[in-house]
Design an enzyme around this catalytic site. Sequence first.
Site, PDB file in Angstrom:
ATOM      1  N   CYS A  58      26.203 128.498  65.071  1.00 49.99           N
ATOM      2  CA  CYS A  58      25.796 127.256  65.430  1.00 49.99           C
ATOM      3  C   CYS A  58      26.626 126.238  64.566  1.00 49.99           C
ATOM      4  O   CYS A  58      27.134 126.480  63.425  1.00 49.99           O
ATOM      5  CB  CYS A  58      24.435 127.091  65.185  1.00 49.99           C
ATOM      6  SG  CYS A  58      23.469 127.998  66.407  1.00 49.99           S
TER       7      CYS A  58
ATOM      8  N   GLY B 235      30.051 126.676  68.231  1.00 43.92           N
ATOM      9  CA  GLY B 235      29.203 127.137  69.434  1.00 43.92           C
ATOM     10  C   GLY B 235      29.646 126.333  70.661  1.00 43.92           C
ATOM     11  O   GLY B 235      29.802 125.081  70.360  1.00 43.92           O
TER      12      GLY B 235
ATOM     13  N   ASN C  88      21.150 126.689  61.920  1.00 43.43           N
ATOM     14  CA  ASN C  88      22.185 127.548  61.843  1.00 43.43           C
ATOM     15  C   ASN C  88      21.819 128.816  61.077  1.00 43.43           C
ATOM     16  O   ASN C  88      21.439 128.691  59.997  1.00 43.43           O
ATOM     17  CB  ASN C  88      23.744 127.024  61.391  1.00 43.43           C
ATOM     18  CG  ASN C  88      24.697 127.881  61.279  1.00 43.43           C
ATOM     19  OD1 ASN C  88      25.552 127.956  60.483  1.00 43.43           O
ATOM     20  ND2 ASN C  88      24.731 129.049  62.267  1.00 43.43           N
ATOM     21  N   GLY C  89      21.821 129.915  61.843  1.00 42.41           N
ATOM     22  CA  GLY C  89      21.678 131.247  61.127  1.00 42.41           C
ATOM     23  C   GLY C  89      20.570 132.112  61.755  1.00 42.41           C
ATOM     24  O   GLY C  89      20.418 131.895  63.216  1.00 42.41           O
TER      25      GLY C  89
ATOM     26  N   TYR D 239      37.024 134.739  59.567  1.00 43.62           N
ATOM     27  CA  TYR D 239      37.109 134.595  60.912  1.00 43.62           C
ATOM     28  C   TYR D 239      36.368 133.319  61.408  1.00 43.62           C
ATOM     29  O   TYR D 239      36.881 132.484  62.456  1.00 43.62           O
ATOM     30  CB  TYR D 239      36.438 135.698  62.063  1.00 43.62           C
ATOM     31  CG  TYR D 239      36.443 135.262  63.319  1.00 43.62           C
ATOM     32  CD1 TYR D 239      37.624 135.194  64.342  1.00 43.62           C
ATOM     33  CD2 TYR D 239      35.151 134.986  63.791  1.00 43.62           C
ATOM     34  CE1 TYR D 239      37.227 134.806  65.600  1.00 43.62           C
ATOM     35  CE2 TYR D 239      35.033 134.705  65.124  1.00 43.62           C
ATOM     36  CZ  TYR D 239      36.129 134.649  66.107  1.00 43.62           C
ATOM     37  OH  TYR D 239      35.993 134.406  67.171  1.00 43.62           O
TER      38      TYR D 239
HETATM   39  P1  AMP Z   1      37.997 142.614  70.218  1.00 42.81           P
HETATM   40  O1  AMP Z   1      38.735 142.360  71.313  1.00 42.81           O
HETATM   41  O2  AMP Z   1      36.371 142.775  70.659  1.00 42.81           O
HETATM   42  O3  AMP Z   1      38.369 143.572  69.308  1.00 42.81           O
HETATM   43  O4  AMP Z   1      37.709 141.108  69.379  1.00 42.81           O
HETATM   44  C1  AMP Z   1      38.493 140.740  68.510  1.00 42.81           C
HETATM   45  C2  AMP Z   1      39.038 139.495  68.033  1.00 42.81           C
HETATM   46  O5  AMP Z   1      37.711 138.847  68.486  1.00 42.81           O
HETATM   47  C3  AMP Z   1      39.356 139.064  66.447  1.00 42.81           C
HETATM   48  O6  AMP Z   1      40.746 138.909  66.721  1.00 42.81           O
HETATM   49  C4  AMP Z   1      38.728 138.012  66.174  1.00 42.81           C
HETATM   50  O7  AMP Z   1      39.470 137.134  66.420  1.00 42.81           O
HETATM   51  C5  AMP Z   1      37.481 137.819  67.580  1.00 42.81           C
HETATM   52  N1  AMP Z   1      36.064 137.890  66.806  1.00 42.81           N
HETATM   53  C6  AMP Z   1      35.646 138.180  65.687  1.00 42.81           C
HETATM   54  N2  AMP Z   1      34.705 138.203  65.397  1.00 42.81           N
HETATM   55  C7  AMP Z   1      33.924 137.986  66.618  1.00 42.81           C
HETATM   56  C8  AMP Z   1      32.872 137.930  66.910  1.00 42.81           C
HETATM   57  N3  AMP Z   1      31.457 138.075  66.149  1.00 42.81           N
HETATM   58  N4  AMP Z   1      32.590 137.660  68.093  1.00 42.81           N
HETATM   59  C9  AMP Z   1      33.498 137.446  69.103  1.00 42.81           C
HETATM   60  N5  AMP Z   1      34.760 137.549  68.776  1.00 42.81           N
HETATM   61  C10 AMP Z   1      35.042 137.760  67.440  1.00 42.81           C
END
Ligand code: AMP
Length: 465
Positions: free
Chosen positions: A8, A34, A108-109, A250
Amino acid sequence: MREAHDFCGLFGIVGDPDAVIKTYHGLYSLQHRGQESAGIVASDGTSFNVHKGMGLVADVFSRATLERLKAPMAIGHVRYSTTGSSTPQNAQPLVAEGAIGPIAVAHNGNLVNSGRLHAELEAHGSIFQTTVDSEIILHLIAHPDNQGRPDAIARALRRISGAFSLLFLTRDGVVAARDPNGFRPLCLGRVGAAWVVASETCAFDLIKAEYVRDVEPGEIVHITRAGLRSERFVPAAETRPSMCVFEHVYFARPDSRVFGDTVHLVRMRLGAQLAVEHPVDADLVMAVPDSGNSAAMGFAARSGIPYEQGFIRNHYVGRTFIQPTQGARDSEVEIKLNIVRDVVKGKRVVVVDDSIVRGTTARSRVKALRGCGVREVHLRVSCPPLRHPCFYGIDFPDPRQLIANGRSVAEIRDFLGLDSLGYLSIDGMLTAARAAPPEHFCTACYSGKYPVKVEDGTRKEIFER
Ligand code: AMP
């Protein structure tokens, strides 16, 4: 059932005739936090006007709506949640009639004792309108015990635990608060005579506000037309900062300052440290854009290997993880990240990504790189393996879907079809986020060490059932 508040963004402002349009712009800059719903509540000190809806900020608000809301103070919220109950009714800010008059909240949280509090409040006659856990905070504030008490908000905050950066709007102004661990960011700024508060400083830049300081863990800041007043709901000596390191890795925008550090520069250092920990002989370094860009630059600079753009990102595709089924996710990765063939053909490439979650992106792109005649693919990840769920507001899939859960690095390397794979160490990561000492960060998703006890019924899978 209660619901998690993942991903959020918050914005609030007091004392500006254009408070509402500034809130709109602030939310626009926080859109990455978000994309599911957006909302603004505005007030002139007497009445409250609210508008919220599903979708992106640009879709939810029209010029006419912003005109209608026009008032000198406002709070706004953008939200993304995966728990299925994505309904307009759950969009924030939430508005209620409290012991201290009308009150709105944006959160947020994620609370980790919401199950118990919800049951307790219901047993005492509270009627809940939504399934979001932030509503608990409103009920705690409105509780008869708090009737007429000026410290109603502080009393309510002492009862909740978990991650919460919060904005309230009351008749007097905006109240900003951050949990004693400071899991999520929240910062204060000034524009002209007005005070602003936002999840990230990138929201300040667009409205030409100047960053002043962060809201401290355990602090409540009351912002009225008369100025700013600080209070603590937990004494500074009793707070134990555990800021979410994943914001740096990230989640936050690279142009923001969060937790006292510029995100892009932290990511550059993460990449540089990665080059030290996992060196490799290669022809070029390329990022998985956009989230891997800064770390890849840092890796290239430290290793001396030239930086290239081997992937081009299509920006008109939603984030991959929104897709409901695995099949859809694969094809979306293909649409999202295309390869510049002539850059990579015949080369030994280092691909830098910020994190691997399910491994969908990596697996699909490694295969595609091989299809383009790449000689060697070395993947470098600018954080440690993600193995544990987050209960403090970052949305990860069920731990069973995390590729690093129960797999060794060698197994992941083989599964992804890589020549080599290197993850940054926890210590290395924490050295890069150097504005705060290592023990001031939460690393639960990597280490499984949870700084705040997670109580009953707060696990995401339990919400969904
Ligand atoms: P995946 O394809 O599921 O391994 O997603 C990897 C990519 O999703 C990473 O390169 C991140 O940029 C992004 N990412 C990181 N954390 C999250 C998250 N919590 N939810 C969705 N995407 C994420």
